[in-house]
Design a protein around this motif. Structure first.
Motif, mmCIF file in Angstrom:
data_model
loop_
_atom_site.group_PDB
_atom_site.id
_atom_site.type_symbol
_atom_site.label_atom_id
_atom_site.label_comp_id
_atom_site.label_asym_id
_atom_site.label_seq_id
_atom_site.Cartn_x
_atom_site.Cartn_y
_atom_site.Cartn_z
ATOM 1 N N MET A 265 43.509 14.944 75.565
ATOM 2 C CA MET A 265 42.163 14.455 75.279
ATOM 3 C C MET A 265 41.162 14.853 76.352
ATOM 4 O O MET A 265 40.002 15.129 76.046
ATOM 5 N N GLN A 266 41.575 14.896 77.628
ATOM 6 C CA GLN A 266 40.577 15.181 78.665
ATOM 7 C C GLN A 266 40.083 16.631 78.582
ATOM 8 O O GLN A 266 38.891 16.893 78.770
ATOM 9 N N ASP A 267 40.972 17.566 78.291
ATOM 10 C CA ASP A 267 40.526 18.950 78.136
ATOM 11 C C ASP A 267 39.596 19.079 76.935
ATOM 12 O O ASP A 267 38.597 19.816 76.981
ATOM 13 N N TYR A 268 39.913 18.382 75.845
ATOM 14 C CA TYR A 268 39.065 18.440 74.652
ATOM 15 C C TYR A 268 37.660 17.917 74.962
ATOM 16 O O TYR A 268 36.658 18.511 74.566
ATOM 17 N N ASN A 269 37.579 16.799 75.683
ATOM 18 C CA ASN A 269 36.285 16.233 76.060
ATOM 19 C C ASN A 269 35.453 17.250 76.827
ATOM 20 O O ASN A 269 34.262 17.445 76.549
ATOM 21 N N TYR A 270 36.058 17.899 77.779
ATOM 22 C CA TYR A 270 35.323 18.813 78.664
ATOM 23 C C TYR A 270 34.885 20.071 77.931
ATOM 24 O O TYR A 270 33.736 20.522 78.081
ATOM 25 N N VAL A 271 35.783 20.658 77.138
ATOM 26 C CA VAL A 271 35.479 21.932 76.495
ATOM 27 C C VAL A 271 34.546 21.760 75.307
ATOM 28 O O VAL A 271 33.553 22.462 75.168
ATOM 29 N N TRP A 272 34.839 20.785 74.428
ATOM 30 C CA TRP A 272 34.124 20.714 73.159
ATOM 31 C C TRP A 272 33.071 19.612 73.079
ATOM 32 O O TRP A 272 32.218 19.644 72.211
ATOM 33 N N ALA A 273 33.124 18.635 73.969
ATOM 34 C CA ALA A 273 32.184 17.518 73.869
ATOM 35 C C ALA A 273 31.208 17.429 75.038
ATOM 36 O O ALA A 273 30.445 16.467 75.125
ATOM 37 N N GLN A 274 31.242 18.407 75.962
ATOM 38 C CA GLN A 274 30.346 18.418 77.116
ATOM 39 C C GLN A 274 30.482 17.168 77.977
ATOM 40 O O GLN A 274 29.538 16.744 78.635
ATOM 41 N N CYS A 275 31.658 16.568 77.951
ATOM 42 C CA CYS A 275 31.898 15.304 78.658
ATOM 43 C C CYS A 275 32.981 15.507 79.704
ATOM 44 O O CYS A 275 34.097 15.912 79.387
ATOM 45 N N PHE A 276 32.666 15.197 80.959
ATOM 46 C CA PHE A 276 33.648 15.275 82.042
ATOM 47 C C PHE A 276 34.579 14.063 81.930
ATOM 48 O O PHE A 276 34.122 12.923 82.030
ATOM 49 N N GLU A 277 35.867 14.324 81.743
ATOM 50 C CA GLU A 277 36.825 13.213 81.646
ATOM 51 C C GLU A 277 38.003 13.464 82.585
ATOM 52 O O GLU A 277 38.473 14.589 82.714
ATOM 53 N N ILE A 278 38.463 12.398 83.224
ATOM 54 C CA ILE A 278 39.699 12.444 83.996
ATOM 55 C C ILE A 278 40.666 11.418 83.416
ATOM 56 O O ILE A 278 40.284 10.547 82.634
ATOM 57 N N THR A 279 41.930 11.551 83.806
ATOM 58 C CA THR A 279 42.986 10.650 83.338
ATOM 59 C C THR A 279 43.424 9.767 84.501
ATOM 60 O O THR A 279 43.745 10.281 85.577
ATOM 61 N N LEU A 280 43.431 8.476 84.274
ATOM 62 C CA LEU A 280 43.800 7.518 85.321
ATOM 63 C C LEU A 280 45.140 6.884 84.983
ATOM 64 O O LEU A 280 45.266 6.168 83.992
ATOM 65 N N GLU A 281 46.143 7.187 85.790
ATOM 66 C CA GLU A 281 47.461 6.548 85.672
ATOM 67 C C GLU A 281 47.452 5.351 86.604
ATOM 68 O O GLU A 281 47.343 5.502 87.815
ATOM 69 N N LEU A 282 47.566 4.141 86.032
ATOM 70 C CA LEU A 282 47.223 2.930 86.786
ATOM 71 C C LEU A 282 48.394 2.053 87.192
ATOM 72 O O LEU A 282 48.199 1.075 87.910
ATOM 73 N N SER A 283 49.612 2.373 86.737
ATOM 74 C CA SER A 283 50.731 1.498 87.079
ATOM 75 C C SER A 283 52.025 2.288 87.042
ATOM 76 O O SER A 283 52.249 3.080 86.130
ATOM 77 N N CYS A 284 52.874 2.069 88.037
ATOM 78 C CA CYS A 284 54.173 2.740 88.050
ATOM 79 C C CYS A 284 54.978 2.340 86.815
ATOM 80 O O CYS A 284 55.684 3.155 86.225
ATOM 81 N N CYS A 285 54.856 1.097 86.446
ATOM 82 C CA CYS A 285 55.538 0.553 85.274
ATOM 83 C C CYS A 285 54.583 0.629 84.083
ATOM 84 O O CYS A 285 53.437 0.190 84.172
ATOM 85 N N LYS A 286 55.045 1.185 82.963
ATOM 86 C CA LYS A 286 54.175 1.343 81.801
ATOM 87 C C LYS A 286 53.690 -0.004 81.263
ATOM 88 O O LYS A 286 52.524 -0.171 80.927
ATOM 89 N N TYR A 287 54.592 -0.951 81.128
ATOM 90 C CA TYR A 287 54.268 -2.247 80.500
ATOM 91 C C TYR A 287 54.796 -3.349 81.414
ATOM 92 O O TYR A 287 55.840 -3.942 81.156
ATOM 93 N N PRO A 288 54.090 -3.620 82.522
ATOM 94 C CA PRO A 288 54.571 -4.615 83.486
ATOM 95 C C PRO A 288 54.435 -6.043 82.972
ATOM 96 O O PRO A 288 53.745 -6.301 81.983
ATOM 97 N N ARG A 289 55.079 -6.954 83.652
ATOM 98 C CA ARG A 289 55.006 -8.374 83.267
ATOM 99 C C ARG A 289 53.587 -8.899 83.478
ATOM 100 O O ARG A 289 52.845 -8.426 84.344
#
Length: 443
Positions: A265-289
């Motif tokens: 999605m981030q590459d699509y945003n930048y190339v085709w939608a003129q939108c700068f997007e980054i991806t934020l990985e926010l937790s070592c555990c995908k679904y923490p307690r």
């Protein structure tokens, strides 16, 4: 009068009070509708489409003019939970909404941000996936994909390779949404690691893949954006907090350097939608307690706010002909960092260019005329949550009959596939050249 306002503010705070639990579709909708009702002057709630199972893809807009675009006010977005089992971002965006609306008029920073920005927040792009996973789990689960078992972050058109997958309703909804708004800056929130990742996620030799990376013409801006977020997150900036033998210096990585990804999605945003997007990985555990959620909010609150402010980097304005008629669909780019899918003015003749402080030449191209060059100097600090305003008056009458009102899309094909050369940003420095040589020699 003051007492009445105080009482009303307290009442509204109680109405929208949000606990640190996971909010499934019904509870999330109830919260969003409560906010939209009680803060109707600064919010708008709408659905951009439906999931495979018919669940609404809700977006809450926060801004002084939430219901429509206003000239000069940039559009920003956060999207979370596109992998249904990556849940932290979903809850953080709900708490961000609460933080924004309850601090308007109280916190000058938040008030100014709402005054000058239209903020779109989508807590869940994949509600079906989230509902499929009821039990917290740190690793992969079936809820990662949508109900049709498609990974939504592999489902967009790709600028480097053909991505022959069935486009999913959630993906189609986001693609349509991107065409309807003039988004300038964005981030999508994930889990399973702790890092800020920036484009490109895929690549070709012309973008630097021979040097284990894939860089955009705006690499300096993307690195700044990623560092802006990571540096304010006390654990992300460590770079190795997850203890999984993956080290991200200062909590930042180029997406391709981490691992190549087709149809992101981030590459699509930048190339085709003129939108700068980054991806934020926010937790070592995908679904923490659930009990961990307050810690994640404390770690990310400052980063989430500071990142929104970056939409006010650079320069913005309108392009007019000599009769001061706004010109839509005119190419406006910084010289020496043109995009393979040229960035163009919107239907109001507006442009937004994210660049760091410095001196630049803006190149404006109108069909049938020579390029018009304008020099700008971007100051070190933005003023009052606003990029440098620079309207461009062209010395001729625009050929409006030949300029479509809506931007024609670049073809949804691998635009970079046959590219032989690219921006200087992708050329390796001497240091990186030596590192590569040494790596090959000692491998």
């Amino acid at each position: 009068m003051d007492f009445a306002r105080l009482w009303l503010g307290l009442l509204l705070s109680l109405v929208t009070a949000l606990d640190f639990n996971y909010h499934h579709q019904e509870a999330m909708e109830a919260f969003l509708k409560s906010v939209a009702q009680n803060y109707s002057s600064i919010t708008q709630l709408h659905s951009i489409g439906k999931s495979v199972k018919g669940r609404n893809l809700w977006v809450l807009v926060v801004g002084r003019f939430p219901k429509e675009h206003r000239i000069g006010i940039p559009e920003f977005k956060y999207v979370a939970n596109m992998h249904g089992d990556e849940t932290v971002g979903r809850e953080l965006l709900l708490h961000l909404i609460e933080h924004l609306v309850t601090n308007d008029g109280k916190d000058p920073e938040i008030t100014n941000l709402i005054d000058g920005t239209r903020i779109h927040i989508m807590p869940s792009m994949n509600p079906d996936g989230f509902e499929a996973v009821r039990k917290p789990d740190c690793f992969y689960s079936n809820g990662r994909e949508n109900y049709n078992l498609y990974d939504l972050n592999r489902n967009f058109p790709d600028a480097f390779e053909f991505n022959n997958v069935s486009r999913q309703p959630e993906t189609e909804a986001v693609m349509k949404w991107l065409k309807m708004e003039t988004f300038v800056l964005s981030a999508n929130l994930h889990g399973g690691a702790l890092v800020a990742s920036y484009p490109f996620d895929n690549g070709v030799p012309a973008t630097g893949t021979l040097h284990s990376r894939s860089l955009t013409p705006d690499d300096d801006v993307f690195q700044h954006l990623a560092h802006t977020y990571a540096s304010r997150n006390p654990n992300m900036k460590k770079g190795d907090h997850c203890k999984n033998n993956v080290n991200f210096p200062n909590g930042v990585t180029n997406g391709y350097s981490w691992y190549p990804l087709l149809g992101g999605m981030q590459d699509y945003n930048y190339v085709w939608a003129q939108c700068f997007e980054i991806t934020l990985e926010l937790s070592c555990c995908k679904y923490p307690r659930e009990e961990k959620l307050p810690l994640f909010w404390n770690d990310n609150k400052a980063s989430l706010i500071e990142y929104i402010k970056q939409v006010h980097l650079g320069v913005k304005g309108q392009v007019f002909d000599h009769n001061r008629i706004p010109l839509p669909n005119v190419i406006v780019e910084v010289q020496d960092r043109s995009h393979i899918c040229p960035y163009k003015t919107n239907r109001f003749g507006e442009y937004y260019l994210l660049v760091l402080p410095g001196s630049y030449v803006i190149n404006v191209t109108v069909p049938g005329h020579e390029p018009h060059l304008t020099k700008v100097v971007i100051p070190e600090k933005t003023q009052n949550f606003s990029a440098l305003k620079k309207d461009i008056l062209l010395p001729f009458q625009g050929q409006l009959d030949s300029i479509p009102v809506s931007n024609p899309s670049c073809p949804m094909s691998p635009l970079y596939r046959n590219l032989r050369s690219h921006s200087a940003a992708t050329k390796p420095s001497l240091f990186l050249f030596l590192v590569t040589v040494l790596h090959i020699f000692f491998k």
